[in-house]
Design a protein around this motif. Structure first.
Motif, PDB file in Angstrom:
ATOM      1  N   LYS A   1       0.838  -1.214   0.000  1.00  0.00           N
ATOM      2  CA  LYS A   1       0.000   0.000   0.000  1.00  0.00           C
ATOM      3  C   LYS A   1       0.863   1.250   0.000  1.00  0.00           C
ATOM      4  O   LYS A   1       0.547   2.234  -0.669  1.00  0.00           O
ATOM      5  CB  LYS A   1      -0.935   0.009   1.210  1.00  0.00           C
ATOM      6  CG  LYS A   1      -2.083  -0.948   1.096  1.00  0.00           C
ATOM      7  CD  LYS A   1      -3.020  -0.825   2.284  1.00  0.00           C
ATOM      8  CE  LYS A   1      -4.159  -1.815   2.159  1.00  0.00           C
ATOM      9  NZ  LYS A   1      -5.092  -1.717   3.290  1.00  0.00           N
ATOM     10  N   ALA A   2       1.952   1.214   0.759  1.00  0.00           N
ATOM     11  CA  ALA A   2       2.852   2.369   0.809  1.00  0.00           C
ATOM     12  C   ALA A   2       3.513   2.577  -0.553  1.00  0.00           C
ATOM     13  O   ALA A   2       3.632   3.714  -1.024  1.00  0.00           O
ATOM     14  CB  ALA A   2       3.903   2.180   1.902  1.00  0.00           C
TER      15      ALA A   2
ATOM     16  N   ALA B   1       2.290   1.788  -3.465  1.00  0.00           N
ATOM     17  CA  ALA B   1       1.262   2.318  -4.362  1.00  0.00           C
ATOM     18  C   ALA B   1       1.032   3.807  -4.117  1.00  0.00           C
ATOM     19  O   ALA B   1       0.908   4.589  -5.067  1.00  0.00           O
ATOM     20  CB  ALA B   1      -0.043   1.538  -4.181  1.00  0.00           C
ATOM     21  N   ARG B   2       0.999   4.221  -2.845  1.00  0.00           N
ATOM     22  CA  ARG B   2       0.778   5.639  -2.530  1.00  0.00           C
ATOM     23  C   ARG B   2       1.951   6.505  -2.968  1.00  0.00           C
ATOM     24  O   ARG B   2       1.757   7.603  -3.484  1.00  0.00           O
ATOM     25  CB  ARG B   2       0.503   5.810  -1.042  1.00  0.00           C
ATOM     26  CG  ARG B   2      -0.844   5.177  -0.648  1.00  0.00           C
ATOM     27  CD  ARG B   2      -1.294   5.536   0.728  1.00  0.00           C
ATOM     28  NE  ARG B   2      -1.516   6.978   0.799  1.00  0.00           N
ATOM     29  CZ  ARG B   2      -1.450   7.674   1.929  1.00  0.00           C
ATOM     30  NH1 ARG B   2      -1.194   7.066   3.053  1.00  0.00           N
ATOM     31  NH2 ARG B   2      -1.661   8.965   1.930  1.00  0.00           N
ATOM     32  N   VAL B   3       3.176   5.995  -2.788  1.00  0.00           N
ATOM     33  CA  VAL B   3       4.357   6.751  -3.206  1.00  0.00           C
ATOM     34  C   VAL B   3       4.390   6.876  -4.730  1.00  0.00           C
ATOM     35  O   VAL B   3       4.657   7.957  -5.272  1.00  0.00           O
ATOM     36  CB  VAL B   3       5.647   6.102  -2.653  1.00  0.00           C
ATOM     37  CG1 VAL B   3       6.882   6.720  -3.279  1.00  0.00           C
ATOM     38  CG2 VAL B   3       5.697   6.228  -1.137  1.00  0.00           C
ATOM     39  N   LYS B   4       4.094   5.786  -5.440  1.00  0.00           N
ATOM     40  CA  LYS B   4       4.046   5.841  -6.904  1.00  0.00           C
ATOM     41  C   LYS B   4       2.986   6.824  -7.385  1.00  0.00           C
ATOM     42  O   LYS B   4       3.211   7.596  -8.325  1.00  0.00           O
ATOM     43  CB  LYS B   4       3.765   4.448  -7.480  1.00  0.00           C
ATOM     44  CG  LYS B   4       4.943   3.525  -7.469  1.00  0.00           C
ATOM     45  CD  LYS B   4       4.585   2.189  -8.117  1.00  0.00           C
ATOM     46  CE  LYS B   4       5.771   1.254  -8.154  1.00  0.00           C
ATOM     47  NZ  LYS B   4       5.418  -0.047  -8.771  1.00  0.00           N
ATOM     48  N   ALA B   5       1.824   6.798  -6.758  1.00  0.00           N
ATOM     49  CA  ALA B   5       0.741   7.697  -7.145  1.00  0.00           C
ATOM     50  C   ALA B   5       1.133   9.156  -6.902  1.00  0.00           C
ATOM     51  O   ALA B   5       0.842  10.033  -7.723  1.00  0.00           O
ATOM     52  CB  ALA B   5      -0.532   7.354  -6.374  1.00  0.00           C
ATOM     53  N   PHE B   6       1.794   9.430  -5.789  1.00  0.00           N
ATOM     54  CA  PHE B   6       2.237  10.791  -5.508  1.00  0.00           C
ATOM     55  C   PHE B   6       3.213  11.255  -6.588  1.00  0.00           C
ATOM     56  O   PHE B   6       3.069  12.351  -7.138  1.00  0.00           O
ATOM     57  CB  PHE B   6       2.896  10.890  -4.121  1.00  0.00           C
ATOM     58  CG  PHE B   6       3.394  12.277  -3.822  1.00  0.00           C
ATOM     59  CD1 PHE B   6       2.556  13.210  -3.243  1.00  0.00           C
ATOM     60  CD2 PHE B   6       4.686  12.657  -4.143  1.00  0.00           C
ATOM     61  CE1 PHE B   6       3.004  14.496  -2.987  1.00  0.00           C
ATOM     62  CE2 PHE B   6       5.153  13.932  -3.903  1.00  0.00           C
ATOM     63  CZ  PHE B   6       4.307  14.861  -3.308  1.00  0.00           C
TER      64      PHE B   6
ATOM     65  N   ARG C   1       7.765   8.226   8.894  1.00  0.00           N
ATOM     66  CA  ARG C   1       7.061   8.994   7.867  1.00  0.00           C
ATOM     67  C   ARG C   1       7.993   9.130   6.674  1.00  0.00           C
ATOM     68  O   ARG C   1       9.148   9.512   6.820  1.00  0.00           O
ATOM     69  CB  ARG C   1       6.710  10.384   8.395  1.00  0.00           C
ATOM     70  CG  ARG C   1       6.165  11.310   7.318  1.00  0.00           C
ATOM     71  CD  ARG C   1       5.784  12.666   7.877  1.00  0.00           C
ATOM     72  NE  ARG C   1       4.527  12.515   8.577  1.00  0.00           N
ATOM     73  CZ  ARG C   1       4.298  12.938   9.816  1.00  0.00           C
ATOM     74  NH1 ARG C   1       5.256  13.531  10.495  1.00  0.00           N
ATOM     75  NH2 ARG C   1       3.135  12.766  10.372  1.00  0.00           N
TER      76      ARG C   1
ATOM     77  N   GLY D   1       4.027  15.812   0.360  1.00  0.00           N
ATOM     78  CA  GLY D   1       3.142  14.718   0.738  1.00  0.00           C
ATOM     79  C   GLY D   1       3.851  13.809   1.714  1.00  0.00           C
ATOM     80  O   GLY D   1       5.046  13.972   1.967  1.00  0.00           O
ATOM     81  N   ASP D   2       3.117  12.883   2.287  1.00  0.00           N
ATOM     82  CA  ASP D   2       3.759  11.925   3.180  1.00  0.00           C
ATOM     83  C   ASP D   2       2.994  10.614   3.211  1.00  0.00           C
ATOM     84  O   ASP D   2       1.825  10.552   2.862  1.00  0.00           O
ATOM     85  CB  ASP D   2       3.939  12.483   4.586  1.00  0.00           C
ATOM     86  CG  ASP D   2       2.636  12.729   5.328  1.00  0.00           C
ATOM     87  OD1 ASP D   2       1.562  12.645   4.717  1.00  0.00           O
ATOM     88  OD2 ASP D   2       2.692  13.004   6.528  1.00  0.00           O
ATOM     89  N   VAL D   3       3.720   9.566   3.604  1.00  0.00           N
ATOM     90  CA  VAL D   3       3.158   8.231   3.750  1.00  0.00           C
ATOM     91  C   VAL D   3       3.713   7.671   5.049  1.00  0.00           C
ATOM     92  O   VAL D   3       4.914   7.754   5.302  1.00  0.00           O
ATOM     93  CB  VAL D   3       3.565   7.321   2.562  1.00  0.00           C
ATOM     94  CG1 VAL D   3       3.063   5.904   2.767  1.00  0.00           C
ATOM     95  CG2 VAL D   3       3.054   7.893   1.249  1.00  0.00           C
TER      96      VAL D   3
END
Length: 105
Positions: free
Chosen positions: A16-17, A19-24, A45, A56-58
């Motif tokens: 999930k992390a 995917a979120r980093v790629k999307a950002f 973080r 942004g952050d994850v």
């Protein structure tokens, strides 16, 4: 031997992390810089700065997991809070108000 498996699991990149980093990165110019910050018992973080200067952050389980995510995403370059990284960051008025909280409104 069980302790070794626990360590390996905590340092594996979280899907999930990733995917979120790629999307950002995709949404902010195609690539990003990343700084992994230790939050203590709360985890870590991954602070992201896009090509367009967006912030942004994850959140992840720990620093090792954060570093594993950064390594797993080729559009992201790991770094530290140095002059180049902070110069890439562009914080606009809307983000400053959000960070300041309700007393600033």
């Amino acid at each position: 031997m069980a302790a070794e498996n626990d360590t390996e699991q905590s340092t594996a990149p979280e899907p999930k992390a990733i995917a979120r980093v790629k999307a950002f990165a995709a949404g902010h110019g195609g690539s990003a810089r990343a700084v992994v910050e230790n939050l203590g018992q709360a985890g870590a973080r991954i602070v992201l700065i896009g090509e367009d200067g967006a912030l942004g952050d994850v959140l992840v389980a720990d620093v090792a997991a954060g570093e594993a995510v950064v390594e797993a995403v080729e559009q992201v370059t790991g770094g530290e809070w140095d002059g180049d990284t902070t110069a890439a960051l562009q914080i606009g008025p809307a983000h400053r108000r959000k960070m300041a909280g309700p007393r600033a409104r």
